[in-house]
Design a protein around this motif. Structure first.
Motif, mmCIF file in Angstrom:
data_model
loop_
_atom_site.group_PDB
_atom_site.id
_atom_site.type_symbol
_atom_site.label_atom_id
_atom_site.label_comp_id
_atom_site.label_asym_id
_atom_site.label_seq_id
_atom_site.Cartn_x
_atom_site.Cartn_y
_atom_site.Cartn_z
ATOM 1 N N MET A 148 78.290 36.039 -20.702
ATOM 2 C CA MET A 148 78.287 37.259 -19.897
ATOM 3 C C MET A 148 76.839 37.650 -19.628
ATOM 4 O O MET A 148 76.157 38.240 -20.472
ATOM 5 N N ARG A 149 76.342 37.255 -18.457
ATOM 6 C CA ARG A 149 74.957 37.538 -18.108
ATOM 7 C C ARG A 149 74.849 38.889 -17.391
ATOM 8 O O ARG A 149 75.540 39.115 -16.413
ATOM 9 N N GLU A 150 74.003 39.731 -17.929
ATOM 10 C CA GLU A 150 73.761 40.998 -17.256
ATOM 11 C C GLU A 150 72.953 40.741 -15.978
ATOM 12 O O GLU A 150 72.240 39.749 -15.860
ATOM 13 N N GLU A 151 73.098 41.640 -15.050
ATOM 14 C CA GLU A 151 72.363 41.497 -13.800
ATOM 15 C C GLU A 151 70.870 41.590 -14.089
ATOM 16 O O GLU A 151 70.376 42.588 -14.609
ATOM 17 N N GLU A 152 70.155 40.509 -13.790
ATOM 18 C CA GLU A 152 68.740 40.447 -14.085
ATOM 19 C C GLU A 152 67.918 40.643 -12.824
ATOM 20 O O GLU A 152 68.329 40.271 -11.725
ATOM 21 N N GLN A 153 66.753 41.194 -13.033
ATOM 22 C CA GLN A 153 65.817 41.350 -11.947
ATOM 23 C C GLN A 153 65.013 40.069 -11.778
ATOM 24 O O GLN A 153 64.822 39.316 -12.733
ATOM 25 N N GLU A 154 64.587 39.819 -10.542
ATOM 26 C CA GLU A 154 63.786 38.632 -10.308
ATOM 27 C C GLU A 154 62.465 38.734 -11.055
ATOM 28 O O GLU A 154 61.916 39.824 -11.252
ATOM 29 N N GLY A 155 61.987 37.578 -11.497
ATOM 30 C CA GLY A 155 60.723 37.545 -12.215
ATOM 31 C C GLY A 155 59.541 37.668 -11.271
ATOM 32 O O GLY A 155 59.681 38.024 -10.093
ATOM 33 N N LYS A 156 58.395 37.349 -11.808
ATOM 34 C CA LYS A 156 57.168 37.424 -11.021
ATOM 35 C C LYS A 156 57.270 36.509 -9.804
ATOM 36 O O LYS A 156 57.705 35.358 -9.907
ATOM 37 N N LYS A 157 56.881 37.000 -8.654
ATOM 38 C CA LYS A 157 56.966 36.230 -7.415
ATOM 39 C C LYS A 157 55.571 36.008 -6.836
ATOM 40 O O LYS A 157 54.842 36.964 -6.561
ATOM 41 N N GLU A 158 55.243 34.741 -6.680
ATOM 42 C CA GLU A 158 53.971 34.383 -6.069
ATOM 43 C C GLU A 158 54.180 34.128 -4.584
ATOM 44 O O GLU A 158 55.283 33.768 -4.144
ATOM 45 N N HIS A 159 53.115 34.284 -3.818
ATOM 46 C CA HIS A 159 53.215 34.104 -2.374
ATOM 47 C C HIS A 159 53.695 32.689 -2.031
ATOM 48 O O HIS A 159 54.551 32.513 -1.143
ATOM 49 N N ALA A 160 53.178 31.681 -2.752
ATOM 50 C CA ALA A 160 53.577 30.293 -2.483
ATOM 51 C C ALA A 160 55.064 30.098 -2.753
ATOM 52 O O ALA A 160 55.752 29.360 -2.036
ATOM 53 N N GLY A 161 55.580 30.761 -3.770
ATOM 54 C CA GLY A 161 56.996 30.643 -4.087
ATOM 55 C C GLY A 161 57.875 31.312 -3.052
ATOM 56 O O GLY A 161 58.941 30.786 -2.687
ATOM 57 N N ILE A 162 57.462 32.500 -2.585
ATOM 58 C CA ILE A 162 58.231 33.210 -1.556
ATOM 59 C C ILE A 162 58.294 32.379 -0.276
ATOM 60 O O ILE A 162 59.357 32.242 0.344
ATOM 61 N N THR A 163 57.157 31.796 0.104
ATOM 62 C CA THR A 163 57.109 30.975 1.314
ATOM 63 C C THR A 163 58.010 29.761 1.196
ATOM 64 O O THR A 163 58.772 29.427 2.127
ATOM 65 N N LEU A 164 57.949 29.082 0.036
ATOM 66 C CA LEU A 164 58.778 27.891 -0.159
ATOM 67 C C LEU A 164 60.259 28.249 -0.145
ATOM 68 O O LEU A 164 61.066 27.553 0.475
#
Length: 434
Positions: free
Chosen positions: A401-417
């Motif tokens: 039972m996974r609680e709703e988690e927030q996204e972790g740290k987001k880097e610009h390169a990751g968002i673009t990919l």
């Protein structure tokens, strides 16, 4: 007087051995037993030397015809019994080890034991070669069998001691010597793939697309592995138990994890369920994946061009690690999340297989973190070893039972990919529909 001094010296050496080696503290009863045993062994050693000196001429008669040692039929049974009865206790204990029940005497033919024994023969660990004075010496194959028994089942040292006819403290030391020798093989069995090895294990990002070279040229990566973690419940240290109102059981730990009641096991597995990265930490996992992401940033050559790792929500989104959206807000994002789930389910199966194969990981009844880590790391290394020998174990995936988690740290390169992958997947779906 000399005998008394020798007895005191033997008792002192026993105490030094106990302090030198790291194993469970002895109770008063067991300590008294060890001291008595040390004195008895010293006396028995003197007796056996005396008997051997007296019987030496008889035993060493050599036949002038066949050069074989012999003695008369009248002497043989008497001397055999006499010498065995006057052997030091350690040798009698070694004899009892080899006179195990029928199912233990057959371990030499066990292919799993043979395989692990062959691996450990290449181990360079020095401490594993030594043993405490007065303790039974097991053959390497018996050591492997005993240790695998402890890892594969949730058994206590006490219950195993009756089966192997060894004292509880001795089994504890043998088991952790085994773990030490296995850990010496870590670099050999858990390593990050490179070159042709890495290319052999790449998977297409989406199973229904397969590998499309045109999409890859446009920026759709292939998957090198899946990053994730699991918690290994352990017993609270004594000081922590005293501070708690009661001892936490395994079920309560899952719901209300105490920061000192579990180990965080971070792994990366490939599509075969083999571990290529292993990190064991204590307590909180809030910084999950940070160590690995930093390592990949500093060593970009670890990732073949056009590849990525996938991980669940909560891990950092980087140019090397892709994570799902915490909640899909559009058909494009939902499609992306479904493609990610295919890979993430492989990680869940690998964890289920690990815990099914080594059931001791379901709850480590030890409050010493270093020993707990040693057991977990040993299990992960052996998991890969069994993969190599084709030993398949399928565990039942537990739907946590996974609680709703927030996204972790987001880097610009990751968002673009991630945006690129989302758009490519949806465009490919629309093209297929046309």
């Amino acid at each position: 007087m000399e005998v008394r001094k020798s007895c005191l010296g033997a008792a002192g050496r026993l105490m030094m051995d106990i302090m030198q080696f790291d194993w469970e503290p002895l109770g008063h009863w067991e300590l008294d037993q060890r001291l008595d045993q040390a004195v008895e062994e010293l006396i028995e050693t003197e007796l056996i030397n005396s008997v051997q000196a007296q019987c030496g001429p008889v035993l060493m008669q050599v036949s002038t015809q066949d050069d074989f040692i012999h003695f008369t039929q009248e002497q043989a049974p008497t001397l055999s019994v006499q010498l065995f009865e006057q052997q030091p206790a350690v040798f009698q204990q070694e004899q009892r080890v080899h006179d195990q029940p029928e199912h233990i005497t057959e371990i030499e033919g066990n292919p799993t034991v043979q395989y692990v024994t062959a691996l450990l023969q290449n181990s360079s660990s020095t401490q594993s070669q030594s043993r405490l004075t007065g303790r039974a010496r097991l053959s390497l194959s018996h050591t492997v069998f005993l240790s695998l028994t402890l890892l594969s089942k949730r058994l206590s040292y006490r219950s195993v001691s009756s089966t192997f006819r060894l004292e509880k403290g001795n089994i504890h030391r043998i088991f952790f010597s085994f773990c030490e020798r296995v850990i010496a093989l870590r670099e050999q069995l858990i390593h990050w793939p490179s070159g042709e090895e890495a290319l052999e294990h790449l998977l297409p990002f989406s199973s229904w697309l397969g590998w499309d070279e045109r999409l890859e040229e446009r920026g759709l990566p292939r998957v090198l592995g899946v990053l994730g973690h699991t918690r290994i419940p352990i017993r609270l240290p004594i000081s922590k138990q005293d501070a708690e109102s009661g001892v936490l059981d395994a079920k309560r730990m899952k719901k209300e994890p105490h920061p000192d009641s579990w180990l965080n096991l971070e792994l990366v597995c490939n599509h075969e369920g083999r571990f290529i990265h292993c990190l064991i930490s204590r307590g909180s996992d809030e910084d999950r994946g940070s160590t690995l992401s930093e390592k990949l940033r500093q060593n970009p050559d670890l990732m073949p061009p056009g590849t990525c790792l996938v991980a669940r929500v909560g891990y950092p989104l980087t140019g090397h690690i892709l994570t799902p959206f915490s909640q899909g807000q559009s058909p494009q994002e939902n499609l992306y999340n479904r493609s990610m789930e295919t890979h993430l389910s492989m990680f869940d199966q690998a964890i289920a297989d690990l815990k099914e194969r080594f059931q001791k990981l379901r709850y480590l009844d030890m409050g010493n973190f270093e020993r707990a880590k040693a057991v977990v790391l040993t299990s992960c290394i052996l998991h890969n070893a069994f993969q190599d020998m084709g030993h398949v174990t399928k565990g039942q995936v537990e739907r946590e039972m996974r609680e709703e988690e927030q996204e972790g740290k987001k880097e610009h390169a990751g968002i673009t990919l991630r945006d690129t992958v989302v758009n490519l997947l949806y465009s490919a779906l629309e093209a297929g529909g046309d």
